[in-house]
Scaffold this motif. Structure first.
Motif, PDB file in Angstrom:
ATOM      1  N   LYS A  60       1.061  -1.168   0.059  1.00  0.00           N
ATOM      2  CA  LYS A  60       0.125  -0.044  -0.049  1.00  0.00           C
ATOM      3  C   LYS A  60       0.913   1.438   0.020  1.00  0.00           C
ATOM      4  CE  LYS A  60      -2.735  -1.796   3.443  1.00  0.00           C
ATOM      5  NZ  LYS A  60      -3.486  -1.708   4.704  1.00  0.00           N
ATOM      6  N   ALA A  61       0.396   2.489  -0.597  1.00  0.00           N
ATOM      7  CA  ALA A  61       1.318   3.588  -0.755  1.00  0.00           C
ATOM      8  C   ALA A  61       1.488   4.032   0.720  1.00  0.00           C
ATOM      9  CB  ALA A  61       0.263   4.660  -1.343  1.00  0.00           C
ATOM     10  N   SER A  62       0.494   3.964   1.601  1.00  0.00           N
ATOM     11  CA  SER A  62       0.996   4.410   2.957  1.00  0.00           C
ATOM     12  C   SER A  62       2.013   3.448   3.648  1.00  0.00           C
ATOM     13  CB  SER A  62      -0.328   4.216   4.015  1.00  0.00           C
ATOM     14  OG  SER A  62      -0.553   2.882   4.050  1.00  0.00           O
ATOM     15  N   GLU A  63       2.325   2.560   3.216  1.00  0.00           N
ATOM     16  CA  GLU A  63       3.543   1.507   3.461  1.00  0.00           C
ATOM     17  C   GLU A  63       4.764   1.798   2.805  1.00  0.00           C
ATOM     18  OE1 GLU A  63       1.362  -2.197   3.365  1.00  0.00           O
ATOM     19  OE2 GLU A  63       0.517  -1.903   5.237  1.00  0.00           O
ATOM     20  N   THR A  64       4.462   2.100   1.443  1.00  0.00           N
ATOM     21  CA  THR A  64       5.754   1.957   0.464  1.00  0.00           C
ATOM     22  C   THR A  64       6.676   3.319   0.794  1.00  0.00           C
ATOM     23  OG1 THR A  64       4.448   2.800  -1.285  1.00  0.00           O
ATOM     24  CG2 THR A  64       4.988   0.502  -1.235  1.00  0.00           C
ATOM     25  N   LYS A  65       5.859   4.342   1.125  1.00  0.00           N
ATOM     26  CA  LYS A  65       6.309   5.723   1.545  1.00  0.00           C
ATOM     27  C   LYS A  65       7.649   5.706   2.469  1.00  0.00           C
ATOM     28  CE  LYS A  65       3.360   7.427   4.999  1.00  0.00           C
ATOM     29  NZ  LYS A  65       2.072   8.194   5.401  1.00  0.00           N
ATOM     30  N   TRP A  66       7.180   4.690   3.442  1.00  0.00           N
ATOM     31  CA  TRP A  66       8.458   4.511   4.519  1.00  0.00           C
ATOM     32  C   TRP A  66       9.886   3.903   3.748  1.00  0.00           C
ATOM     33  CZ3 TRP A  66       8.647   5.713   9.384  1.00  0.00           C
ATOM     34  CH2 TRP A  66       7.292   6.270   9.999  1.00  0.00           C
ATOM     35  N   ALA A  68      10.213   4.427   0.148  1.00  0.00           N
ATOM     36  CA  ALA A  68      10.552   5.657  -0.931  1.00  0.00           C
ATOM     37  C   ALA A  68      11.238   6.810  -0.503  1.00  0.00           C
ATOM     38  CB  ALA A  68       9.087   5.589  -1.833  1.00  0.00           C
ATOM     39  N   TYR A  69      10.532   7.264   0.394  1.00  0.00           N
ATOM     40  CA  TYR A  69      11.110   8.748   0.722  1.00  0.00           C
ATOM     41  C   TYR A  69      12.504   8.821   1.265  1.00  0.00           C
ATOM     42  CZ  TYR A  69       6.274  10.284   0.101  1.00  0.00           C
ATOM     43  OH  TYR A  69       4.924  10.706  -0.431  1.00  0.00           O
ATOM     44  N   HIS A  71      14.560   6.697   0.440  1.00  0.00           N
ATOM     45  CA  HIS A  71      15.571   6.205  -0.787  1.00  0.00           C
ATOM     46  C   HIS A  71      15.581   7.680  -1.549  1.00  0.00           C
ATOM     47  CE1 HIS A  71      15.916   3.607  -4.437  1.00  0.00           C
ATOM     48  NE2 HIS A  71      16.993   4.011  -4.052  1.00  0.00           N
ATOM     49  N   TYR A  72      14.692   8.276  -1.617  1.00  0.00           N
ATOM     50  CA  TYR A  72      15.072   9.702  -2.643  1.00  0.00           C
ATOM     51  C   TYR A  72      15.983  10.396  -1.754  1.00  0.00           C
ATOM     52  CZ  TYR A  72      10.780   8.415  -4.831  1.00  0.00           C
ATOM     53  OH  TYR A  72       9.715   7.910  -5.732  1.00  0.00           O
TER      54      TYR A  72
END
Ligand SMILES: [Cu+2]
Length: 259
Positions: A60-66, A68-69, A71-72
């Motif tokens: 879920k997007a609410s989980e992948t942001k942990w 992805a962000y 990583h950026y």
């Protein structure tokens, strides 16, 4: 901070230390943040009576942001580190400021031979001064070094200068340094170059202009040196290695003489 342990003795030493400090701070901050989040999550989602463990797939997007962000953020800091490193690399290894003097460095198994320009400031003249395992420099003078190897790969490393440069047989590699502090510092070979690699230390002596001139007065000239090898050999266990280097590098040598 690094200068507490190893003197900064060249014009670019502080730049190299600054880069290492920058990387340590960035990586250190990420390390602390990652450990903090890890232990916080362990505590927050610890086992408790009546609470069933959840199976989180991380889709879920609410989980992948942990993932992805951060990583950026890592990519952004990567770019900062690469840009800072390129700037220092260019100053130390690519730029070649005009030389005030040239010095020849010849590595071999297992000693360093240094050819100094002598009082006339020119290499390959009769007043050249050749030494074994001791490099003699004048403080605040910009030197070009010309690095050779007679046999295998070696690496000319002067920690106080924050300089390390491989020596490659068949190549004359040119670089530069400007000593900024008078004193005596270590030279190491930083490339495993055979059984005697560990017996290949040298010293760099950095003197004031007057002291350097006085040294030149008393230093044996190249031709004299071959017959006076014991007088200039390094003390102690390295004497035989030093003597061998001096004689094999002399006019009678089979390595192209004083390249
Ligand atoms: Cu070596």
């Amino acid at each position: 901070m690094i200068s507490w342990y190893v003197t900064q003795a060249s014009s670019y030493a502080a730049e190299v230390d600054g880069l290492i400090l920058l990387i340590a701070l960035i990586v250190g901050a990420f390390f602390l943040a990652a450990e903090f989040v890890l232990f916080w999550l362990i505590f927050k989602f610890r086992a408790r009576p009546g609470v069933k463990a959840r199976y989180i797939t991380g889709e879920k997007a609410s989980e992948t942001k942990w993932v992805a962000y951060p990583h950026y953020l890592v990519l952004v800091f990567d770019i900062i580190i690469v840009a800072a490193a390129l700037r220092v690399w260019s100053d130390v290894k690519i730029d070649l400021p005009p030389a005030e003097e040239r010095v020849r460095i010849i590595a071999q198994q297992w000693a360093w031979t240094f050819v100094h320009a002598g009082p006339d400031g020119q290499l390959d003249t009769a007043d050249d001064i050749r030494t074994v395992n001791v490099l003699n420099l004048r403080v605040n003078r910009l030197y070009h070094y010309e690095l050779h190897s007679k046999d295998v790969l070696h690496s000319f490393s002067v920690p106080a200068f924050r300089l390390k440069q491989d020596a490659v047989p068949g190549r004359a590699i040119v670089g530069w340094f400007r000593p900024t502090v008078a004193g005596e510092f270590d030279i190491q070979c930083a490339e495993i170059c055979g059984i005697g690699h560990g017996l290949m230390p040298g010293r760099v002596r950095i003197r004031s202009a007057a002291a350097q001139a006085a040294w030149m007065e008393t230093a044996p000239r190249m031709r004299q040196l071959v017959s006076e090898t014991p007088a200039v050999a390094a003390p102690g266990a390295h004497a035989s290695l030093a003597a061998r280097a001096a004689t094999s590098g002399g006019p009678a040598g089979h390595h192209g003489g004083d390249r």
